[in-house]
Scaffold this active site. Structure first.
Site, mmCIF file in Angstrom:
data_model
loop_
_atom_site.group_PDB
_atom_site.id
_atom_site.type_symbol
_atom_site.label_atom_id
_atom_site.label_comp_id
_atom_site.label_asym_id
_atom_site.label_seq_id
_atom_site.Cartn_x
_atom_site.Cartn_y
_atom_site.Cartn_z
ATOM 1 N N GLU A 129 0.852 -1.191 0.000
ATOM 2 C CA GLU A 129 0.000 0.000 0.000
ATOM 3 C C GLU A 129 0.886 1.239 0.000
ATOM 4 O OE1 GLU A 129 -4.102 -1.397 2.113
ATOM 5 O OE2 GLU A 129 -2.569 -0.653 3.447
ATOM 6 N N HIS A 245 -8.549 10.023 4.106
ATOM 7 C CA HIS A 245 -8.307 8.987 3.104
ATOM 8 C C HIS A 245 -8.590 9.595 1.740
ATOM 9 C CE1 HIS A 245 -8.206 5.306 0.874
ATOM 10 N NE2 HIS A 245 -7.784 4.680 1.951
ATOM 11 N N ARG A 291 -0.673 9.054 2.076
ATOM 12 C CA ARG A 291 -2.056 9.516 1.948
ATOM 13 C C ARG A 291 -2.209 11.028 1.968
ATOM 14 N NH1 ARG A 291 -5.054 4.980 5.670
ATOM 15 N NH2 ARG A 291 -4.815 3.393 4.091
ATOM 16 N N HIS A 352 -10.510 9.921 7.965
ATOM 17 C CA HIS A 352 -10.361 8.470 8.009
ATOM 18 C C HIS A 352 -9.720 7.974 9.298
ATOM 19 C CE1 HIS A 352 -9.919 4.476 6.498
ATOM 20 N NE2 HIS A 352 -8.612 4.503 6.472
ATOM 21 N N ARG A 387 -0.111 8.452 9.712
ATOM 22 C CA ARG A 387 -0.075 6.994 9.841
ATOM 23 C C ARG A 387 0.274 6.342 8.516
ATOM 24 N NH1 ARG A 387 -4.860 2.858 9.397
ATOM 25 N NH2 ARG A 387 -5.439 4.402 7.855
HETATM 26 C C1 LIG Z 1 -13.301 2.025 6.374
HETATM 27 C C2 LIG Z 1 -12.044 1.813 7.162
HETATM 28 C C3 LIG Z 1 -11.022 1.030 6.649
HETATM 29 C C4 LIG Z 1 -9.847 0.829 7.367
HETATM 30 N N1 LIG Z 1 -8.883 0.004 6.849
HETATM 31 C C5 LIG Z 1 -7.777 -0.257 7.591
HETATM 32 C C6 LIG Z 1 -6.827 -1.200 7.155
HETATM 33 O O1 LIG Z 1 -6.976 -1.818 6.105
HETATM 34 N N2 LIG Z 1 -5.730 -1.414 7.929
HETATM 35 C C7 LIG Z 1 -5.521 -0.767 9.110
HETATM 36 O O2 LIG Z 1 -4.508 -1.002 9.780
HETATM 37 N N3 LIG Z 1 -6.440 0.123 9.554
HETATM 38 C C8 LIG Z 1 -7.567 0.379 8.843
HETATM 39 N N4 LIG Z 1 -8.491 1.266 9.306
HETATM 40 C C9 LIG Z 1 -8.290 1.876 10.621
HETATM 41 C C10 LIG Z 1 -8.577 0.833 11.693
HETATM 42 O O3 LIG Z 1 -9.693 0.065 11.306
HETATM 43 C C11 LIG Z 1 -8.860 1.476 13.030
HETATM 44 O O4 LIG Z 1 -7.869 2.416 13.342
HETATM 45 C C12 LIG Z 1 -8.872 0.437 14.130
HETATM 46 O O5 LIG Z 1 -9.706 -0.626 13.772
HETATM 47 C C13 LIG Z 1 -9.335 1.068 15.425
HETATM 48 O O6 LIG Z 1 -9.573 0.044 16.347
HETATM 49 P P1 LIG Z 1 -10.081 0.434 17.783
HETATM 50 O O7 LIG Z 1 -10.319 -0.851 18.502
HETATM 51 O O8 LIG Z 1 -9.184 1.421 18.386
HETATM 52 O O9 LIG Z 1 -11.471 1.205 17.529
HETATM 53 P P2 LIG Z 1 -12.848 0.674 16.915
HETATM 54 O O10 LIG Z 1 -12.663 -0.551 16.136
HETATM 55 O O11 LIG Z 1 -13.511 1.813 16.239
HETATM 56 O O12 LIG Z 1 -13.693 0.311 18.218
HETATM 57 C C14 LIG Z 1 -14.131 1.324 19.089
HETATM 58 C C15 LIG Z 1 -15.200 0.756 19.982
HETATM 59 O O13 LIG Z 1 -15.519 1.672 21.024
HETATM 60 C C16 LIG Z 1 -16.934 1.750 21.184
HETATM 61 N N5 LIG Z 1 -17.274 3.042 21.787
HETATM 62 C C17 LIG Z 1 -16.971 4.285 21.333
HETATM 63 N N6 LIG Z 1 -17.454 5.214 22.195
HETATM 64 C C18 LIG Z 1 -18.062 4.541 23.196
HETATM 65 C C19 LIG Z 1 -18.766 4.939 24.377
HETATM 66 N N7 LIG Z 1 -18.963 6.226 24.711
HETATM 67 N N8 LIG Z 1 -19.274 3.958 25.173
HETATM 68 C C20 LIG Z 1 -19.130 2.640 24.873
HETATM 69 N N9 LIG Z 1 -18.479 2.223 23.759
HETATM 70 C C21 LIG Z 1 -17.955 3.154 22.948
HETATM 71 C C22 LIG Z 1 -17.453 1.562 19.760
HETATM 72 O O14 LIG Z 1 -18.795 1.183 19.782
HETATM 73 C C23 LIG Z 1 -16.513 0.452 19.276
HETATM 74 O O15 LIG Z 1 -16.948 -0.785 19.744
HETATM 75 C C24 LIG Z 1 -9.675 1.469 8.610
HETATM 76 C C25 LIG Z 1 -10.699 2.259 9.134
HETATM 77 C C26 LIG Z 1 -11.876 2.433 8.428
HETATM 78 C C27 LIG Z 1 -12.967 3.272 9.013
#
Ligand SMILES: Cc1cc2nc3c(=O)[nH]c(=O)nc-3n(C[C@H](O)[C@H](O)[C@H](O)COP(=O)(O)OP(=O)(O)OC[C@H]3O[C@@H](n4cnc5c(N)ncnc54)[C@H](O)[C@@H]3O)c2cc1C
Length: 547
Positions: A129, A245, A291, A352, A387
């Protein structure tokens, strides 16, 4: 700006109280990976505000997870690519740590049942990528990597009797006293307010894409975790670094779906409305430039050609290969009567990924005792000012393990009895006149898009900052009784902090582009830091830190 310590007043005697060894807020990859690292003898509660565990950014991840998995690749290459993308603000210790632990964490995902795509020789089918100098992105189900990883991990947590999952439960605030975290105030529509007392708390609430009108992020990404940590006294840094993005599907009325970087990795071109391939004019890496460069180039080309989008084209690639490699994206395009392999696909940049966040150390610890943070809600120092693609899933699994193990040890070492007390410094109830939260929310997102978007300047940032400060006067201590209202308060707090940090960073670096300061400046090779002062005064912005 006066930010109250707690968003809701709590009558400690009239709410339900629960107890757990480790409380994890958020059910994305970071939170779930942390839960799996907690010793099975301890009780764990995972709280998530969505109706289902799956509602998070992690399940949306398309492109994959980056790591050194090919014998011809090496850690130094991946480290160098990460540092280059981070534009001078990465913490090299953290970068090395995460990258060197990557292969073990990915093999663990495989052991837990994740089916990554394989090549004809049954080796991991690694792709490349933007910004990566080697094929090192492991992917699954073609372009639905996050969905497959989370499927496998949800099976694992559901098989752990010590882990309790609470969906539809909104975390409102962290409970602290004397800079120690003791639990959180939660709300669910079924049971109302409750307090969960915990020996250790892990914040894993994800990012903040919903602060912008155009975003790839799901509805839940309203910056709640950052805002509640800020209210509790945690240090936040680098909030101006928002990654846009470059290729978000742009179709009137359609969801803003992400067209993965991997599409360009496999050879797609970007063309303008005249069919001209413009990226080589802006950067020698063309479509595979980092990006921020691709996003800025697209915005510049849109302005040059006076159009609201540009296009991705894969017409020069093999049709069967395109359909096989990107089934998810193909099916989204198909809903709009577009063929990914044969049509020009309209796109433009959207918010993003949030590089800034809660400052944590190599143990995932915040400056508040008993509170760790992990995933997109943090600033670990891995991403710096920008990132590198697919490094965030990697960060979530590496730091998730660290956070879960550390919380586990600290919970075991803490006294047997829980600390329980009545909350002080509570907000004064103020219901005032009714507020249309949806109207404010939409306007706020538009202001962010227009003034704090891909290209920024002093006038726009000042306008955003002043607007948010004036809204805070009547929204901050308004007493909402439902999640949309608390989300709005969280969004407003973080929008104002982003605008402020973007205003004071008078340079262009990584995800922060200023048309009035187009160059990077050595004196700005440091983070902006914000921290709420105890009195809740306006004076809550600290000096930039030397990195
Ligand atoms: C479309 C898309 C494609 C992506 N593709 C890639 C990729 O290919 N490779 C890569 O490395 N990264 C990618 N990313 C980025 C990556 O997915 C995220 O940075 C990563 O998954 C974040 O993980 P996380 O567990 O920190 O947050 P999340 O997976 O967003 O989880 C956060 C959680 O917190 C909960 N939450 C939030 N606020 C509250 C609250 N007040 N009370 C209770 N629960 C709450 C939400 O409901 C959720 O369950 C992508 C992101 C997107 C949006």
């Amino acid at each position: 700006m006066k930010v109250p310590r707690y968003l809701v007043p709590i009558d400690y005697k009239s709410v339900a109280h629960y107890f757990t060894d480790v409380l994890i807020l958020g059910s994305g990859l970071a939170g779930v990976r942390a839960a799996l690292a907690v010793d099975k003898s301890l009780s764990v509660a995972i709280v998530t505000k969505g109706a289902e565990l799956e509602i998070c950014s992690s399940t949306r991840a398309q492109g994959g997870i980056a790591s050194v998995l090919d014998p011809l690749d090496n850690f130094e290459n991946h480290i160098a690519d990460t540092l280059t993308a981070g534009a001078g603000l990465c913490d090299e210790r953290v970068v090395r740590f995460v990258i060197e632990h990557g292969p073990a964490r990915i093999h663990e995902l495989i052991d837990w049942g994740t089916h990554f795509d394989l090549d004809d020789n049954f080796h991991l089918d690694l792709t490349r990528e933007g910004g990566h100098g080697f094929n090192r992105i492991a992917h699954a189900l073609g372009d639905s990597t996050g969905k497959e990883i989370m499927r496998a991990l949800f099976v694992q947590i559901k098989n752990r009797p010590n882990i309790r999952i609470c969906t539809n439960t909104f975390a409102i605030d962290l409970i602290t006293a004397d800079n120690v975290c003791y639990g959180a105030i939660l709300y669910s529509p079924q049971t109302g307010m409750k307090i969960v007392w915990a020996k250790q708390v892990i914040l894993a609430t994800g990012g903040s894409g919903q602060l912008y009108r155009e975003t790839t992020n799901p509805e839940v990404t309203t910056a709640d975790g950052m805002a509640m940590a800020y209210r509790a006294g945690a240090r936040l840094r680098g909030l101006e670094f928002v990654q846009f993005h470059p290729t978000v599907l742009y179709l009137a009325g359609g969801a803003r779906s992400l067209i993965s970087e991997a599409v360009r990795g496999e050879g797609a071109y970007l063309i303008d409305k005249n069919g001209y391939r413009f990226m080589p004019d802006y950067d020698s890496r063309a479509e595979l430039a980092p990006r921020d460069i691709v996003s800025r180039s697209i915005v510049a080309q849109m302005a040059k050609t006076n159009s609201s989008c540009v296009y991705l084209t894969l017409k020069h690639l093999d049709t069967a290969f395109v359909h096989r490699r990107f089934p998810g994206i193909e099916s989204i395009c198909h809903q709009f009567d577009l063929d990914l392999a044969k049509d020009n696909i309209p796109i433009r940049p959207g918010a993003h990924y949030m590089m800034g966040g809660i400052e944590v150390d190599l143990d995932a610890k915040t400056n508040i005792e008993g509170l760790r943070a992990v995933g997109e809600v943090t600033s670990t120092g891995l991403h710096g000012a920008n990132r590198l693609a697919s490094n965030s899933l990697l960060e979530a699994v590496v730091f998730g393990k660290i956070a879960g193990e550390g919380a586990s040890i600290d919970a075991k070492n803490s006294p047997k009895d829980y600390v329980v007390f009545s909350l002080e410094d509570q907000c004064v109830p103020n219901s005032g006149m009714p507020l249309d939260t949806d109207d404010i929310r939409n306007t706020l997102k538009s202001v962010m898009q227009r003034c704090v978007g891909v290209m920024r300047d002093k006038d726009g940032l000042q306008e955003a900052n002043d607007t948010f400060m004036s809204w805070q006067k009547f929204i901050n201590d308004y007493q909402f009784k439902f999640p949309r209202g608390w989300e709005l308060q969280n969004m407003l707090t973080i929008c104002r902090l982003i605008a402020h940090c973007a205003l004071i960073r008078e340079e262009t670096r990584g995800g922060h582009s200023r048309s009035d300061f187009p160059e990077s400046r050595d004196e700005w090779k440091k983070y902006t830091v914000v921290e709420r002062v105890a009195s809740g005064d306006e004076n809550d912005i600290s000096e930039p830190l030397d990195n």
